[in-house]
Design a protein around this motif. Sequence first.
Motif, PDB file in Angstrom:
ATOM      1  N   PRO A   1      15.995 -34.438   6.299  1.00  0.00           N
ATOM      2  CA  PRO A   1      16.016 -33.600   7.507  1.00  0.00           C
ATOM      3  C   PRO A   1      17.440 -33.200   7.916  1.00  0.00           C
ATOM      4  O   PRO A   1      17.677 -32.064   8.307  1.00  0.00           O
ATOM      5  CB  PRO A   1      15.369 -34.500   8.569  1.00  0.00           C
ATOM      6  CG  PRO A   1      14.453 -35.383   7.790  1.00  0.00           C
ATOM      7  CD  PRO A   1      15.154 -35.629   6.475  1.00  0.00           C
ATOM      8  N   ILE A   2      18.400 -34.135   7.810  1.00  0.00           N
ATOM      9  CA  ILE A   2      19.772 -33.827   8.222  1.00  0.00           C
ATOM     10  C   ILE A   2      20.400 -32.820   7.256  1.00  0.00           C
ATOM     11  O   ILE A   2      20.955 -31.798   7.663  1.00  0.00           O
ATOM     12  CB  ILE A   2      20.634 -35.111   8.307  1.00  0.00           C
ATOM     13  CG1 ILE A   2      20.161 -35.990   9.471  1.00  0.00           C
ATOM     14  CG2 ILE A   2      22.117 -34.767   8.475  1.00  0.00           C
ATOM     15  CD1 ILE A   2      20.768 -37.385   9.522  1.00  0.00           C
TER      16      ILE A   2
ATOM     17  N   GLY B   1      18.910 -29.427   8.603  1.00  0.00           N
ATOM     18  CA  GLY B   1      19.939 -29.269   9.632  1.00  0.00           C
ATOM     19  C   GLY B   1      19.580 -29.929  10.950  1.00  0.00           C
ATOM     20  O   GLY B   1      20.056 -29.530  12.020  1.00  0.00           O
ATOM     21  N   VAL B   2      18.737 -30.958  10.894  1.00  0.00           N
ATOM     22  CA  VAL B   2      18.344 -31.680  12.110  1.00  0.00           C
ATOM     23  C   VAL B   2      19.521 -32.555  12.552  1.00  0.00           C
ATOM     24  O   VAL B   2      20.236 -33.122  11.717  1.00  0.00           O
ATOM     25  CB  VAL B   2      17.100 -32.554  11.820  1.00  0.00           C
ATOM     26  CG1 VAL B   2      16.729 -33.407  13.027  1.00  0.00           C
ATOM     27  CG2 VAL B   2      15.925 -31.680  11.397  1.00  0.00           C
ATOM     28  N   LYS B   3      19.718 -32.668  13.865  1.00  0.00           N
ATOM     29  CA  LYS B   3      20.793 -33.521  14.376  1.00  0.00           C
ATOM     30  C   LYS B   3      20.489 -34.982  14.072  1.00  0.00           C
ATOM     31  O   LYS B   3      19.343 -35.407  14.136  1.00  0.00           O
ATOM     32  CB  LYS B   3      20.915 -33.351  15.900  1.00  0.00           C
ATOM     33  CG  LYS B   3      21.591 -32.072  16.303  1.00  0.00           C
ATOM     34  CD  LYS B   3      22.031 -32.162  17.772  1.00  0.00           C
ATOM     35  CE  LYS B   3      22.257 -30.784  18.348  1.00  0.00           C
ATOM     36  NZ  LYS B   3      21.288 -30.446  19.396  1.00  0.00           N
ATOM     37  N   SER B   4      21.553 -35.737  13.789  1.00  0.00           N
ATOM     38  CA  SER B   4      21.408 -37.114  13.357  1.00  0.00           C
ATOM     39  C   SER B   4      20.544 -37.944  14.313  1.00  0.00           C
ATOM     40  O   SER B   4      19.636 -38.664  13.889  1.00  0.00           O
ATOM     41  CB  SER B   4      22.806 -37.723  13.193  1.00  0.00           C
ATOM     42  OG  SER B   4      22.689 -39.086  12.952  1.00  0.00           O
ATOM     43  N   ALA B   5      20.808 -37.838  15.617  1.00  0.00           N
ATOM     44  CA  ALA B   5      20.058 -38.646  16.592  1.00  0.00           C
ATOM     45  C   ALA B   5      18.577 -38.274  16.571  1.00  0.00           C
ATOM     46  O   ALA B   5      17.706 -39.154  16.642  1.00  0.00           O
ATOM     47  CB  ALA B   5      20.635 -38.449  17.990  1.00  0.00           C
ATOM     48  N   ASP B   6      18.294 -36.989  16.452  1.00  0.00           N
ATOM     49  CA  ASP B   6      16.892 -36.543  16.417  1.00  0.00           C
ATOM     50  C   ASP B   6      16.210 -37.011  15.145  1.00  0.00           C
ATOM     51  O   ASP B   6      15.047 -37.432  15.156  1.00  0.00           O
ATOM     52  CB  ASP B   6      16.811 -35.011  16.492  1.00  0.00           C
ATOM     53  CG  ASP B   6      17.324 -34.486  17.833  1.00  0.00           C
ATOM     54  OD1 ASP B   6      17.352 -35.283  18.794  1.00  0.00           O
ATOM     55  OD2 ASP B   6      17.688 -33.297  17.907  1.00  0.00           O
ATOM     56  N   ALA B   7      16.957 -36.932  14.025  1.00  0.00           N
ATOM     57  CA  ALA B   7      16.388 -37.355  12.744  1.00  0.00           C
ATOM     58  C   ALA B   7      16.058 -38.847  12.775  1.00  0.00           C
ATOM     59  O   ALA B   7      15.019 -39.269  12.274  1.00  0.00           O
ATOM     60  CB  ALA B   7      17.354 -37.042  11.603  1.00  0.00           C
ATOM     61  N   LYS B   8      16.941 -39.631  13.406  1.00  0.00           N
ATOM     62  CA  LYS B   8      16.708 -41.081  13.491  1.00  0.00           C
ATOM     63  C   LYS B   8      15.484 -41.400  14.333  1.00  0.00           C
ATOM     64  O   LYS B   8      14.674 -42.260  13.978  1.00  0.00           O
ATOM     65  CB  LYS B   8      17.926 -41.779  14.124  1.00  0.00           C
ATOM     66  CG  LYS B   8      18.989 -42.109  13.107  1.00  0.00           C
ATOM     67  CD  LYS B   8      20.104 -42.909  13.747  1.00  0.00           C
ATOM     68  CE  LYS B   8      21.290 -42.925  12.803  1.00  0.00           C
ATOM     69  NZ  LYS B   8      22.533 -43.284  13.492  1.00  0.00           N
ATOM     70  N   LYS B   9      15.360 -40.686  15.443  1.00  0.00           N
ATOM     71  CA  LYS B   9      14.229 -40.925  16.348  1.00  0.00           C
ATOM     72  C   LYS B   9      12.926 -40.631  15.610  1.00  0.00           C
ATOM     73  O   LYS B   9      11.997 -41.434  15.624  1.00  0.00           O
ATOM     74  CB  LYS B   9      14.374 -40.011  17.571  1.00  0.00           C
ATOM     75  CG  LYS B   9      13.334 -40.231  18.634  1.00  0.00           C
ATOM     76  CD  LYS B   9      13.762 -39.540  19.939  1.00  0.00           C
ATOM     77  CE  LYS B   9      12.650 -39.633  20.979  1.00  0.00           C
ATOM     78  NZ  LYS B   9      11.555 -38.694  20.733  1.00  0.00           N
ATOM     79  N   ARG B  10      12.904 -39.496  14.943  1.00  0.00           N
ATOM     80  CA  ARG B  10      11.693 -39.092  14.211  1.00  0.00           C
ATOM     81  C   ARG B  10      11.414 -40.065  13.053  1.00  0.00           C
ATOM     82  O   ARG B  10      10.269 -40.430  12.803  1.00  0.00           O
ATOM     83  CB  ARG B  10      11.906 -37.666  13.696  1.00  0.00           C
ATOM     84  CG  ARG B  10      10.798 -37.143  12.826  1.00  0.00           C
ATOM     85  CD  ARG B  10       9.616 -36.680  13.654  1.00  0.00           C
ATOM     86  NE  ARG B  10       8.557 -36.209  12.778  1.00  0.00           N
ATOM     87  CZ  ARG B  10       7.288 -36.618  12.867  1.00  0.00           C
ATOM     88  NH1 ARG B  10       6.918 -37.470  13.782  1.00  0.00           N
ATOM     89  NH2 ARG B  10       6.393 -36.150  12.033  1.00  0.00           N
TER      90      ARG B  10
END
Length: 240
Positions: A102-103, A107-116
């Motif tokens: 995803p990152i 291009g997903v932001k790191s914090a969002d990718a971690k949450k998901r």
Amino acid sequence: MVVLEDVNKHFGDLHVLKDINLTVHQGEVVVVIGPSGSGKSTLCRTINRLETYESGTITIHGDRLPEEGKALAKLRADVGMVFQSFNLFSHKTILENVTMGPIKVRGVKSADAKKRAMELLERVGVAHQAAKYPAQLSGGQQQRVAIARSLAMEPTVMLFDEPTSALDPEMINEVLDVMIQLAKSGMTMIVVTHEMGFARKAADRVVFMSDGAILEENNPEQFFTNPQTDRCKDFLGKIL
Ligand code: ADP
Ligand code: MG
């Protein structure tokens, strides 16, 4: 969702896919079974464009399979694939394995990718292992991480190529349970497996391949109780 029309493929002289016609509708779960060497893996790899094909058409969401470039990268993200060997990145943690795609690709932001990623690891029952490395997990856990990693790319179709055949018997059900949940959630799935319990529980249709061709296609009930061809009867006699 996925439509193959008269698809043909050779490996040299070997005609490995013969006039394949297959339509998989949105939310459908199609199980593909057949003897070793019948072309099941090649079929999956061709749908994901890991293999080329010579004639016929394959469309996903009505778009023809792209040849290369950005469209191909998008297709790969759109069509998730889980293999027999889990193929996790051994030097990355479980969490990193799931967030990387995803990152980097989406291009997903790191914090969002971690949450998901944590939500997905929760869903497949390995959230508590997030900080570990693949080698520290059992085969069944690794395969569940591989499923979470695929799902992190938000695919609309998932291909599974014998996802439990490299697992010790006691780990097979924990992976199948995750796949059954996924099927119930409405995911469109093409699953190569000889786990007939899964086929009975989760498949809308079963497709029988032999020697590169689709010989039979039916709902699980009809398929198992009333196989039409001798080759299918013979095969079912060996595995049931
Ligand atoms: P299945 O998954 O049903 O066991 P495969 O799709 O792996 O079957 O293989 C179908 C046939 O194609 C087999 O005869 C196999 O040996 C052959 N084959 C598969 N991959 C290749 C390849 N990369 N090059 C040449 N032959 C291949
Ligand atoms: Mg195979």
